[in-house]
Design an enzyme around this catalytic site. Structure first.
Site, short mmCIF file in Angstrom:
data_model
loop_
_atom_site.label_atom_id
_atom_site.label_comp_id
_atom_site.label_asym_id
_atom_site.label_seq_id
_atom_site.Cartn_x
_atom_site.Cartn_y
_atom_site.Cartn_z
N TYR A 312 0.86 -1.19 0.00
CA TYR A 312 0.00 0.00 0.00
C TYR A 312 0.90 1.24 0.00
CZ TYR A 312 -3.48 3.34 1.74
OH TYR A 312 -4.32 4.42 1.89
N TYR A 362 -5.44 4.68 -7.38
CA TYR A 362 -5.61 4.51 -5.94
C TYR A 362 -6.93 3.80 -5.66
CZ TYR A 362 -6.01 5.45 -0.97
OH TYR A 362 -6.13 5.30 0.38
#
Length: 404
Positions: A312, A362
């Site tokens: 991430y 994202y």
């Protein structure tokens, strides 16, 4: 344990772009239909769903059940804490299958920031903001991103921590101070990560930054967003959706020759080691070491067995710290690892091979899971040769290990 009891058999995604005409609801439908088609199952066979909790995910299970004609869900679950939910949704789905609560579980993530507010803005939300009302069929289901009053982030807002970028800049600053990095050391480290991920994206037709090169001159001249994070150190803001289908191992082997098995999936939450790192006594202490040991122990693999990692990366600092948190470099040595070895295709551990949140899109880590599946199937754009085991992880310990 859930090791090899469940497998990912289908993946799907929409186009990723700064702004797309469809609503988040419509994007979710598109991604789910693509995933079930890839899995070779009928959408009416879906009997379980997992998603991120609102306000992060605004498309509810009920909205998809109505839209897709699903007969009944016997299991559905939501996971909180934004990107720290990426391991949780896998764990929930695999556990439900192992317990016999569902047979075909869809996990999805849909974002329409162009219509409902961008996560990185510092002028939205706050303790007096109106509550979001997702789910209205009369309008796009994405509402302004708000934080419940009980979250208590209002204690941070008066001091200027209004956006994720401002908060994560503190993480990077604390790291540099603790481990003696100069400003140039930190710039070179973060820039190496950002430029490497852009190079991956340049070879990925689905990446938003596929046609935009990034060199050192452009990186260094980019405006400072929140010191030490420059423009290209922060993730993209976009619309898009992705989804994947998890079934039991026996069904997975009947559906396809290349199922991707779930070896382990973890969550972690301990006092003052909380996601987003606002209340921790030390910004370096976000990840309880036992969580990483549990992740690898339950998977039955060692660090050296990991062929590719999808970390991430809301900022370029996060992959740096994740290299340390998951045990690929000692604490305080991740920056030197990046400068000496890199994270590119020829490095000991290729990281964020799709371009990551910095250069593909994202989606709170979910597109990292989709990329890990491609790597293990052998169909990725930036394919790691003979990849057998992949790790997908967030910086505070929510993670999954997958294997072909």
């Amino acid at each position: 344990m859930i090791r090899r009891e469940a497998a990912i058999v289908g993946i799907g995604q929409t186009e990723y772009a700064k702004a797309l005409p469809p609503t988040a609801w419509e994007l979710a439908v598109e991604a789910v239909l693509a995933a079930v088609a890839d899995a070779g199952v009928d959408v009416t066979d879906v009997d379980g769903m997992c998603r991120f909790v609102a306000p992060f995910e605004t498309v509810s299970e009920a909205m998809l059940v109505r839209s897709l004609g699903i007969r009944e869900l016997s299991f559905f679950a939501q996971a909180p804490h934004g990107g720290e939910a990426l391991g949780a949704v896998v764990a929930h789905a695999a556990a439900a299958i192992s317990a016999g609560l569902a047979n075909v579980v869809v996990v999805y993530r849909a974002i329409s920031q162009s219509k409902g507010g961008r996560f990185g803005r510092a002028d939205r939300g706050g303790p007096s903001a109106p509550s979001a009302q997702p789910g209205s069929p009369a309008a796009d289901p994405v509402a302004d991103i708000v934080v419940p009053e009980e979250d208590n982030r209002s204690f941070a807002w008066p001091y200027g921590l209004l956006s994720p970028g401002q908060l994560f800049a503190l993480w990077a600053t604390r790291y540099a101070a603790a481990y003696g990095l100069t400003s140039e050391d930190l710039t070179r480290t973060l820039g190496t990560i950002a430029i490497t991920q852009r190079q991956y994206a340049n070879n990925n037709p689905a990446a938003m930054m596929r046609d935009r090169k990034l060199d050192w001159d452009t990186y260094r001249k980019a405006r400072m967003i929140s010191e030490p994070l420059r423009l290209f150190d922060l993730c993209l803001e976009n619309d898009g959706a992705c989804a994947f289908v998890i079934t039991g191992a026996d069904l997975a082997r009947r559906l396809r020759d290349d199922p991707v098995y779930v070896l382990s999936a973890t969550q972690t939450l301990a006092p003052y080691r909380e996601p987003m790192g606002i209340y921790v006594p030390d910004l370096l202490e976000l990840f309880p070491p036992a969580a990483a040991d549990r992740l690898f122990g339950q998977a039955g693999v060692r660090r050296k067995d990991i062929d590719v990692a999808e970390f991430y990366d809301a900022t370029s600092y996060m992959p740096l710290r994740s290299l340390e948190s998951y045990g690929f470099a000692p604490d305080g040595a991740g920056w030197r690892y990046v400068l000496d070895h890199g994270t590119g295709p020829d490095s000991p551990l290729p990281v964020n091979t799709h371009g990551g949140h910095l250069s593909e899109a994202y989606l709170h880590g979910m597109n990292g899971i989709v990329e890990a599946v491609r790597q293990l199937r052998g169909t990725a754009c930036n394919q790691v040769p003979d990849a057998e085991v992949a790790l997908v992880g967030a910086p505070a310990g929510s993670a999954t290990i997958l294997a072909r």
